[in-house]
Design an enzyme around this catalytic site. Structure first.
Site, PDB file in Angstrom:
ATOM      1  CG  HIS A   1      -7.375  -4.048   6.768  1.00 49.35           C
ATOM      2  ND1 HIS A   1      -7.079  -5.186   6.060  1.00 49.35           N
ATOM      3  CD2 HIS A   1      -6.860  -3.024   6.044  1.00 49.35           C
ATOM      4  CE1 HIS A   1      -6.403  -4.869   4.953  1.00 49.35           C
ATOM      5  NE2 HIS A   1      -6.260  -3.560   4.936  1.00 49.35           N
TER       6      HIS A   1
ATOM      7  CG  HIS B   1      -9.033  -1.756   1.846  1.00 48.54           C
ATOM      8  ND1 HIS B   1      -8.245  -1.359   0.798  1.00 48.54           N
ATOM      9  CD2 HIS B   1      -8.175  -2.241   2.774  1.00 48.54           C
ATOM     10  CE1 HIS B   1      -6.977  -1.610   1.071  1.00 48.54           C
ATOM     11  NE2 HIS B   1      -6.910  -2.134   2.268  1.00 48.54           N
TER      12      HIS B   1
ATOM     13  CG  HIS C   1      -4.185   1.220   5.129  1.00 46.29           C
ATOM     14  ND1 HIS C   1      -5.552   1.373   4.999  1.00 46.29           N
ATOM     15  CD2 HIS C   1      -3.904   0.012   4.595  1.00 46.29           C
ATOM     16  CE1 HIS C   1      -6.049   0.290   4.413  1.00 46.29           C
ATOM     17  NE2 HIS C   1      -5.074  -0.552   4.159  1.00 46.29           N
TER      18      HIS C   1
ATOM     19  CD  GLU D   1      -3.091  -0.890   0.206  1.00 46.98           C
ATOM     20  OE1 GLU D   1      -2.990   0.000  -0.657  1.00 46.98           O
ATOM     21  OE2 GLU D   1      -4.055  -1.670   0.266  1.00 46.98           O
TER      22      GLU D   1
END
Ligand SMILES: [Zn+2]
Length: 214
Positions: free
Chosen positions: A97, A158, A95, A76
């Site tokens: 989840h 996501h 980032h 990513e």
């Protein structure tokens, strides 16, 4: 070893995120831009975060080119470097989840509203439409949805992406986004969902901005 300072901050942050339950397994990634050189320290791809060493943290340039590190940078990376290229004020990106943010990143109306006053620093939180992970397309959409001042976005099917002027600020954005998602989820289940009014949110934002300007 070069860039020990930023590598250590990234390593500490990812292990903190795992300890807080924001990151499970090898999902999620964290990056920090160097203050002087235009390089970024970022977590590696597909390696467990427990037992990770400073040399395992990758160093990339602002276009995501791998410069150093035992393992290749996160898949990513385009998302993190695209935001850092677009936003000079952003030095750190997270980032994850995280479970409840991911749950809220679905459905017809996934926009998160502030539930408590500290949430107002991080709203509005937009939603990025689903695009293939790791693509330049998802990176562009994260940049667009964050806009000039955004601190956090949900990414459909996501997870979420948060940013800040330093690692502490980016981690706070991630923690409060997940808290907003958790409280929204349970309030909606109980049928007593009542976020802060837009007036209260605007007043709180003005207070936070005045405080940060001091
Ligand atoms: Zn992801």
């Amino acid at each position: 070893m070069n860039y020990e300072r930023i590598r250590k901050i990234v390593l500490d942050a990812i292990q903190d995120a795992v300890a807080q339950g924001l990151i499970h397994g090898t999902s999620g990634n964290i990056a920090l831009r160097d203050d002087v050189d235009d390089v970024v320290a970022i977590t590696p791809s597909g390696i467990p975060y427990t037992g990770m060493t400073l040399e395992d943290i990758a160093i990339v340039d602002l276009n995501g080119k791998w410069l150093e590190g035992n393992f290749k940078p996160s898949s990513e990376t385009p998302m993190h470097t695209a935001v850092m290229r677009a936003r000079k004020d952003v030095k750190a990106t997270v980032h994850t989840h995280a479970m409840y943010a991911t749950i809220m990143a679905m459905g017809e109306n996934p926009v998160l509203r502030p539930i408590t006053p500290p949430h107002c620093e991080f709203t509005p939180i937009g939603i990025v439409p689903f695009t293939m992970p790791g693509s330049d397309e998802v990176a562009d959409k994260v940049v667009q949805t964050l806009g000039e001042k955004g601190r956090s976005v949900l990414i459909k099917n996501h997870g979420m992406f948060s940013c800040g002027k330093d690692m502490k600020a980016a981690m706070m954005a991630a923690v409060y986004t997940e808290e907003m998602a958790v409280t929204t989820y349970y309030a909606k289940l109980l049928g007593n969902y009542e976020p802060m009014s837009e007036e209260a949110e605007a007043a709180m934002k003005a207070l936070i901005e005045a405080d940060q300007a001091v």
